[in-house]
Design a protein around this motif. Structure first.
Motif, PDB file in Angstrom:
ATOM      1  N   PRO A  73      29.449   2.750  22.591  1.00 54.76           N
ATOM      2  CA  PRO A  73      28.098   2.931  23.146  1.00 54.76           C
ATOM      3  C   PRO A  73      27.720   1.840  24.143  1.00 54.76           C
TER       4      PRO A  73
ATOM      5  N   LYS B 125      27.159   2.197  28.287  1.00 52.95           N
ATOM      6  CA  LYS B 125      25.925   1.744  28.914  1.00 52.95           C
ATOM      7  C   LYS B 125      26.217   0.724  30.022  1.00 52.95           C
TER       8      LYS B 125
ATOM      9  N   ARG C 159      27.386   2.453  33.147  1.00 55.35           N
ATOM     10  CA  ARG C 159      26.271   3.132  33.788  1.00 55.35           C
ATOM     11  C   ARG C 159      25.336   2.135  34.491  1.00 55.35           C
TER      12      ARG C 159
ATOM     13  N   TYR D  10      28.348   9.612  24.515  1.00 53.49           N
ATOM     14  CA  TYR D  10      27.481   8.665  25.229  1.00 53.49           C
ATOM     15  C   TYR D  10      27.455   8.893  26.736  1.00 53.49           C
TER      16      TYR D  10
ATOM     17  N   ARG E 196      25.478  12.756  27.347  1.00 56.97           N
ATOM     18  CA  ARG E 196      24.031  12.935  27.225  1.00 56.97           C
ATOM     19  C   ARG E 196      23.272  12.421  28.436  1.00 56.97           C
ATOM     20  N   HIS E 197      23.882  11.478  29.166  1.00 55.72           N
ATOM     21  CA  HIS E 197      23.263  11.087  30.430  1.00 55.72           C
ATOM     22  C   HIS E 197      23.510  12.135  31.500  1.00 55.72           C
TER      23      HIS E 197
ATOM     24  N   MET F  20      23.572  15.182  30.811  1.00 50.94           N
ATOM     25  CA  MET F  20      22.560  16.186  30.445  1.00 50.94           C
ATOM     26  C   MET F  20      21.225  15.827  31.055  1.00 50.94           C
ATOM     27  N   ALA F  21      20.880  14.539  30.959  1.00 54.52           N
ATOM     28  CA  ALA F  21      19.607  14.089  31.509  1.00 54.52           C
ATOM     29  C   ALA F  21      19.600  14.240  33.033  1.00 54.52           C
ATOM     30  N   ASP F  22      20.795  14.090  33.644  1.00 51.00           N
ATOM     31  CA  ASP F  22      20.894  14.225  35.106  1.00 51.00           C
ATOM     32  C   ASP F  22      21.049  15.685  35.532  1.00 51.00           C
TER      33      ASP F  22
ATOM     34  N   GLU G 266      28.005  24.114  24.476  1.00 51.21           N
ATOM     35  CA  GLU G 266      26.835  23.294  24.179  1.00 51.21           C
ATOM     36  C   GLU G 266      26.137  22.792  25.436  1.00 51.21           C
TER      37      GLU G 266
ATOM     38  N   ARG H  98      24.493  25.032  29.708  1.00 51.25           N
ATOM     39  CA  ARG H  98      23.141  25.344  30.151  1.00 51.25           C
ATOM     40  C   ARG H  98      22.538  24.258  31.041  1.00 51.25           C
ATOM     41  N   VAL H  99      23.005  23.035  30.892  1.00 51.79           N
ATOM     42  CA  VAL H  99      22.464  21.963  31.744  1.00 51.79           C
ATOM     43  C   VAL H  99      23.416  21.595  32.880  1.00 51.79           C
TER      44      VAL H  99
END
Lengths: 81, 241
Positions: free
Chosen positions: B65, B69, B72, B118, B121-122, B124-126, B166, B169-170
């Motif tokens: 994790p 980070k 990123r 890890y 999910r970023h 996904m956010a993007d 999963e 969709r994003v």
């Protein structure tokens, strides 16, 4: 801006993107009644990690996810800096 | 310039992928490995700041994790993740040490799953991202002495298909590549006779090369790959045809 208001504003933004209608955000609102699915929560946790620099659910010892909005907010408030 | 993370990027297939992506001019590549090999250092010198090395022992999954980070924070949004790092310990199951079995599953299965968690999910956010997992033809065929390795590579293929559902969709694609036997340090235990047998059994009468896998990664990350997800692409010179 407080942690709580940052979380709420992130939720509102994601709700807009995911076309979800959020109910009024109250502490005792169960997370499964927010209209957010697991994908939306994953996005929320990722955005908050960027904004607040923390991910309380990775730091946590146990694997339980909060069940109400108030618990969710407290998880972020209670992380030692 | 889009950032791509390539694990196991200091040797074998990983360095071929890192080199090709950096040379394409479309990507800024971060090669991840425990140590920077001499080969990688040379590739970095030639890559005009499009190739970087960052150290991480992925078997230490608790550190993943923080590592994700840090990458990123340093490079920005990650567009592509290539889960290539792996070990290929061979041996009969009956005599393989339990610690070897555990180490193999840890690096080949657990580490890529946690790193993907890890990084994805970023993505996904993007609302954007490409994930490529390196599996193997052994995931769906059989080879004596590779049962544990085969199990790990089959795990990767299963992980790929469900994760594709999963995160589709994003806007994230997830695919696997199943290479045949490729001459790298990982397959050095294969003797000349074994190599001849595999070559003879392949439709094209040759072995695929690391750069063939790198080409497929480049394709999946590029425009051509935008509607390909949840699939396993075989690159084996026709060995399983």
């Amino acid at each position: 801006m407080s942690v709580k208001s940052k979380i709420f504003s992130a939720m509102k933004q994601i709700a807009e993107e995911q076309k979800v209608t959020l109910p009024p955000l109250e502490d005792d609102l169960p997370l499964n009644e927010t209209g957010f699915d697991s994908l939306a929560f994953a996005i929320l946790v990722a955005r908050l990690e960027d904004e607040l620099g923390i991910d309380p659910f990775t730091v946590a010892e146990d694997a339980a996810f909060p069940s109400t909005l108030g618990e969710f907010v407290r998880a972020y408030e209670n992380v030692p800096a | 310039m889009r950032n791509v993370l390539v694990t196991g990027g200091s040797r074998g297939i990983g360095i071929a992928i890192a080199r090709r992506l950096a040379a394409s001019g479309d990507y800024n590549v971060v090669a991840v490995a425990r140590r920077e090999s001499r080969e990688l250092a040379a590739a970095i010198r030639q890559a005009q700041r499009r190739l970087h090395f960052r150290a991480c022992d992925l078997a230490a999954t608790d550190a993943i994790p923080v590592f994700a980070k840090s990458v990123r924070d340093e490079f920005g949004t990650i567009y592509g993740l290539v889960n290539n790092a792996g070990i290929g310990t061979d041996g009969l199951l009956a005599t393989m040490h339990n610690s070897e079995i555990e180490a193999l599953i840890r690096l080949n299965v657990l580490a890529p799953i946690i790193l993907t968690k890890y990084v994805a999910r970023h993505m996904m956010a993007d609302g954007l991202g490409r994930i490529v997992n390196i599996s193997s033809i052994v995931a769906s065929t059989g080879y004596s002495g590779l049962s544990v390795y085969a199990a790990s590579k089959a795990a990767v293929a299963g992980f790929t298909r469900s994760l594709a559902r999963e995160v589709g969709r994003v806007g994230i694609t997830v695919n696997a590549i199943a290479p045949g036997f490729i001459d790298t340090e990982l397959t050095r235990s294969l003797n000349d006779e074994g190599r001849r047998r595999i070559t003879g059994r392949s439709a094209l009468r040759r072995l695929p090369e690391a750069d063939d896998v790198a080409s497929m990664v480049e394709y999946l990350l590029g425009e051509g790959g935008r509607n390909i997800t949840g699939t396993v692409v075989t690159v084996d010179a026709g060995n399983t045809a």
